[in-house]
Design an enzyme around this catalytic site. Structure first.
Site, mmCIF file in Angstrom:
data_model
loop_
_atom_site.group_PDB
_atom_site.id
_atom_site.type_symbol
_atom_site.label_atom_id
_atom_site.label_comp_id
_atom_site.label_asym_id
_atom_site.label_seq_id
_atom_site.Cartn_x
_atom_site.Cartn_y
_atom_site.Cartn_z
ATOM 1 N N THR A 88 0.820 -1.212 0.000
ATOM 2 C CA THR A 88 0.000 0.000 0.000
ATOM 3 C C THR A 88 0.855 1.264 0.000
ATOM 4 O O THR A 88 1.990 1.243 0.483
ATOM 5 C CB THR A 88 -0.903 -0.005 1.257
ATOM 6 O OG1 THR A 88 -1.475 1.277 1.442
ATOM 7 C CG2 THR A 88 -0.122 -0.349 2.514
ATOM 8 N N ASP A 89 0.284 2.345 -0.481
ATOM 9 C CA ASP A 89 0.985 3.643 -0.420
ATOM 10 C C ASP A 89 1.011 4.193 1.011
ATOM 11 O O ASP A 89 1.758 5.129 1.303
ATOM 12 C CB ASP A 89 0.331 4.667 -1.358
ATOM 13 C CG ASP A 89 -1.131 4.973 -1.027
ATOM 14 O OD1 ASP A 89 -1.719 4.297 -0.156
ATOM 15 O OD2 ASP A 89 -1.691 5.903 -1.649
ATOM 16 N N GLU A 90 0.206 3.590 1.902
ATOM 17 C CA GLU A 90 0.155 4.110 3.277
ATOM 18 C C GLU A 90 1.480 3.931 4.011
ATOM 19 O O GLU A 90 1.706 4.573 5.032
ATOM 20 C CB GLU A 90 -0.973 3.437 4.058
ATOM 21 C CG GLU A 90 -2.325 3.728 3.448
ATOM 22 C CD GLU A 90 -3.475 3.318 4.347
ATOM 23 O OE1 GLU A 90 -3.376 3.488 5.558
ATOM 24 O OE2 GLU A 90 -4.468 2.825 3.801
ATOM 25 N N TYR A 116 -1.702 -0.623 10.966
ATOM 26 C CA TYR A 116 -1.830 -1.314 9.668
ATOM 27 C C TYR A 116 -0.659 -0.981 8.762
ATOM 28 O O TYR A 116 0.036 -1.870 8.252
ATOM 29 C CB TYR A 116 -3.156 -0.940 8.988
ATOM 30 C CG TYR A 116 -3.188 -1.269 7.502
ATOM 31 C CD1 TYR A 116 -3.201 -2.588 7.064
ATOM 32 C CD2 TYR A 116 -3.189 -0.255 6.525
ATOM 33 C CE1 TYR A 116 -3.218 -2.899 5.704
ATOM 34 C CE2 TYR A 116 -3.207 -0.555 5.182
ATOM 35 C CZ TYR A 116 -3.221 -1.875 4.764
ATOM 36 O OH TYR A 116 -3.231 -2.181 3.419
ATOM 37 N N LYS A 139 2.403 -3.306 7.229
ATOM 38 C CA LYS A 139 2.667 -3.467 5.784
ATOM 39 C C LYS A 139 4.088 -3.003 5.461
ATOM 40 O O LYS A 139 4.775 -3.610 4.632
ATOM 41 C CB LYS A 139 1.649 -2.690 4.948
ATOM 42 C CG LYS A 139 0.245 -3.233 4.970
ATOM 43 C CD LYS A 139 0.102 -4.640 4.377
ATOM 44 C CE LYS A 139 0.275 -4.695 2.874
ATOM 45 N NZ LYS A 139 -0.055 -6.045 2.339
HETATM 46 P P1 NAD Z 1 -9.248 -7.890 1.961
HETATM 47 O O1 NAD Z 1 -9.282 -7.600 3.418
HETATM 48 O O2 NAD Z 1 -10.482 -7.704 1.147
HETATM 49 O O3 NAD Z 1 -8.763 -9.405 1.722
HETATM 50 C C1 NAD Z 1 -7.736 -9.983 2.477
HETATM 51 C C2 NAD Z 1 -7.764 -11.491 2.203
HETATM 52 O O4 NAD Z 1 -6.679 -12.087 2.931
HETATM 53 C C3 NAD Z 1 -9.047 -12.166 2.662
HETATM 54 O O5 NAD Z 1 -9.494 -13.057 1.673
HETATM 55 C C4 NAD Z 1 -8.614 -12.926 3.919
HETATM 56 O O6 NAD Z 1 -9.370 -14.096 4.164
HETATM 57 C C5 NAD Z 1 -7.159 -13.242 3.583
HETATM 58 N N1 NAD Z 1 -6.351 -13.488 4.781
HETATM 59 C C6 NAD Z 1 -6.246 -12.666 5.867
HETATM 60 N N2 NAD Z 1 -5.432 -13.231 6.760
HETATM 61 C C7 NAD Z 1 -4.987 -14.408 6.231
HETATM 62 C C8 NAD Z 1 -4.103 -15.422 6.679
HETATM 63 N N3 NAD Z 1 -3.530 -15.361 7.889
HETATM 64 N N4 NAD Z 1 -3.854 -16.473 5.866
HETATM 65 C C9 NAD Z 1 -4.449 -16.560 4.653
HETATM 66 N N5 NAD Z 1 -5.315 -15.630 4.183
HETATM 67 C C10 NAD Z 1 -5.572 -14.569 4.975
HETATM 68 O O7 NAD Z 1 -8.053 -7.012 1.403
HETATM 69 P P2 NAD Z 1 -7.894 -6.264 0.000
HETATM 70 O O8 NAD Z 1 -8.475 -4.914 0.108
HETATM 71 O O9 NAD Z 1 -8.317 -7.170 -1.103
HETATM 72 O O10 NAD Z 1 -6.311 -6.085 -0.027
HETATM 73 C C11 NAD Z 1 -5.465 -7.117 -0.527
HETATM 74 C C12 NAD Z 1 -4.025 -6.693 -0.383
HETATM 75 O O11 NAD Z 1 -3.809 -5.473 -1.092
HETATM 76 C C13 NAD Z 1 -3.597 -6.433 1.060
HETATM 77 O O12 NAD Z 1 -2.291 -6.925 1.226
HETATM 78 C C14 NAD Z 1 -3.633 -4.922 1.187
HETATM 79 O O13 NAD Z 1 -2.699 -4.479 2.137
HETATM 80 C C15 NAD Z 1 -3.245 -4.520 -0.222
HETATM 81 N N6 NAD Z 1 -3.750 -3.197 -0.648
HETATM 82 C C16 NAD Z 1 -5.087 -2.910 -0.550
HETATM 83 C C17 NAD Z 1 -5.547 -1.672 -0.997
HETATM 84 C C18 NAD Z 1 -7.014 -1.321 -0.949
HETATM 85 O O14 NAD Z 1 -7.356 -0.172 -1.243
HETATM 86 N N7 NAD Z 1 -7.914 -2.250 -0.609
HETATM 87 C C19 NAD Z 1 -4.662 -0.741 -1.524
HETATM 88 C C20 NAD Z 1 -3.308 -1.082 -1.619
HETATM 89 C C21 NAD Z 1 -2.870 -2.322 -1.182
#
Ligand code: NAD
Length: 372
Positions: free
Chosen positions: A138-140, A163, A167
């Protein structure tokens, strides 16, 4: 020469971004994709329903903290790429209790990296040069910006929430596995995503659900915090582009080039909803907006300089923000059965309630987080 069919393992593939990535990967001829997911509250097999019958799709329920299990999956599947998305992803939950964020995002990432390294070492030279580990972040991790400027690959890490700190630590581990062991890791740092199947604790689906229920749309502070929004399909494009064309050890910032204050994005959501599903009372949905105490440590502004990913792999966002937002709203309106089980949990202070504010007596019962 045509590229060989993709064989991918996607951690967190039952989540919001992961499920969009899996669906896209499986559109390629002869693709094979294994989802490795614990199915936490945020992971749902419903998200993978569109690919459930695809012959190349396989689901493995597992925890990334179980490195031995993950290694067995890699050895059985023998992927050419691992996309690592599994994470605890909600800032407000991390303010409430950061411990699971450290376990999943830091320790879990270390185990996924270590298992991937063990597997990588079993590959022949051609397999090793083709293999990629894409660490999705993430950019955070860069903290907050003032009114001008943008994050890029040179920006120093300065995370401000539990969080983003977890990350940031995971990014450092990913970097270290490349530098120390030559695991072909690529790290991506992306801005706020939106789109179908986002869990309704996050800003846009949360506001949508609350607006449709005629509930208030509480905005942190004055709603002045600025975020750079990217449609999830554009993020998926970027991940595929770096997996296909970027070299080991590279890092990429990914953003939509759409900077909007929280108040503005909620207003746009309300305007679109007014057109698509007007309120019976005749009032606008924006009348539901209320302002509440700010989130502790709330970052003021994020923005991304997309220059490097454009130059290196030719990626840029394809979707216009307003069209993608409307498509997202229409998806939620057309998939009420996807939402229903989640809202059932919301009988009291549940999914669409605010988290992360200390004394409940001082906090409003619900509000809107700016992110993720
Ligand atoms: P989300 O919360 O919708 O999904 C997370 C998934 O990870 C879920 O399916 C969950 O069951 C699984 N999970 C969590 N803990 C686990 C574990 N211990 N073992 C196996 N699976 C596990 O998240 P998202 O929004 O789809 O984000 C996905 C990734 O992208 C993350 O790493 C997040 O940091 C990154 N990200 C998200 C955004 C955003 O805007 N949503 C932006 C930049 C980066």
């Amino acid at each position: 020469m045509t590229a060989p069919p993709i064989s991918a393992v996607v951690t967190g593939g039952a989540g919001f971004i992961g499920s969009a990535l899996v669906a896209r990967l499986l559109r390629a001829p002869d693709a094979r994709v294994t989802v490795y997911d614990k199915l936490t509250y945020a992971g749902r097999l419903e998200n993978l329903a569109p690919v459930a019958e695809h012959p190349g799709y396989r689901f493995e329920r597992g925890d990334i903290l179980d490195g031995a299990h993950f290694r067995r999956v890699l050895e059985a599947v023998r992927p050419t790429v691992v996309f690592h998305l599994a994470a605890e992803s909600h800032v407000d939950r991390s303010i409430e209790d950061g411990s699971q964020f450290v376990r999943t995002n830091v320790e879990g990432t270390e185990r996924v990296l270590a298992a991937s390294l063990d597997y990588f070492r079993t590959l022949d030279d051609a397999g090793r040069s083709a293999f990629r580990f894409i660490h999705v972040s993430t950019d955070e991790v860069f903290g907050t910006l003032g009114p001008v400027g943008a994050f890029d690959e040179q920006s120093p890490y300065a995370p401000n929430s539990p969080y983003s700190a977890s990350k940031a630590a995971s990014d450092m581990l990913a970097r270290a596995y490349h530098r120390t062991f030559a695991l072909p890791v690529i790290v991506t740092n992306c801005s706020n995503n939106f789109g179908p199947r986002q869990f309704p604790e996050k800003l846009l689906p949360l506001c949508l659900v609350r607006a449709l229920a005629g509930q208030t749309l509480p905005i942190y502070g004055k709603g002045e915090q600025v975020r750079d929004w990217l449609f999830v399909e554009d993020h998926v494009d970027a991940l595929l582009a770096v997996a296909a064309a970027a070299g080991p050890g590279e890092t990429f910032c990914i953003g939509g080039g759409t900077e909007l204050a929280n108040l503005e994005i909620v207003r746009r959501l309300c305007r679109l909803l007014d057109g698509i599903r007007p309120r019976a009372s005749g009032e606008g949905y924006a009348d539901l907006i209320t302002f509440v105490t700010d989130r502790p440590g709330h970052d003021f502004r994020y923005a991304i300089d997309n220059g490097r990913i454009g130059r290196v792999v030719g990626w840029r966002p394809r979707h216009s923000f307003d069209e993608a937002l409307e498509a997202t709203i229409r998806w939620y309106l057309g998939n009420e059965e996807w939402l229903a089980p989640l809202l059932g949990q919301d009988a009291g202070a549940g999914v669409t309630s605010r988290r992360g504010l200390a004394p409940a007596s001082e906090a409003p019962s619900v509000t809107v987080g700016s992110r993720q």
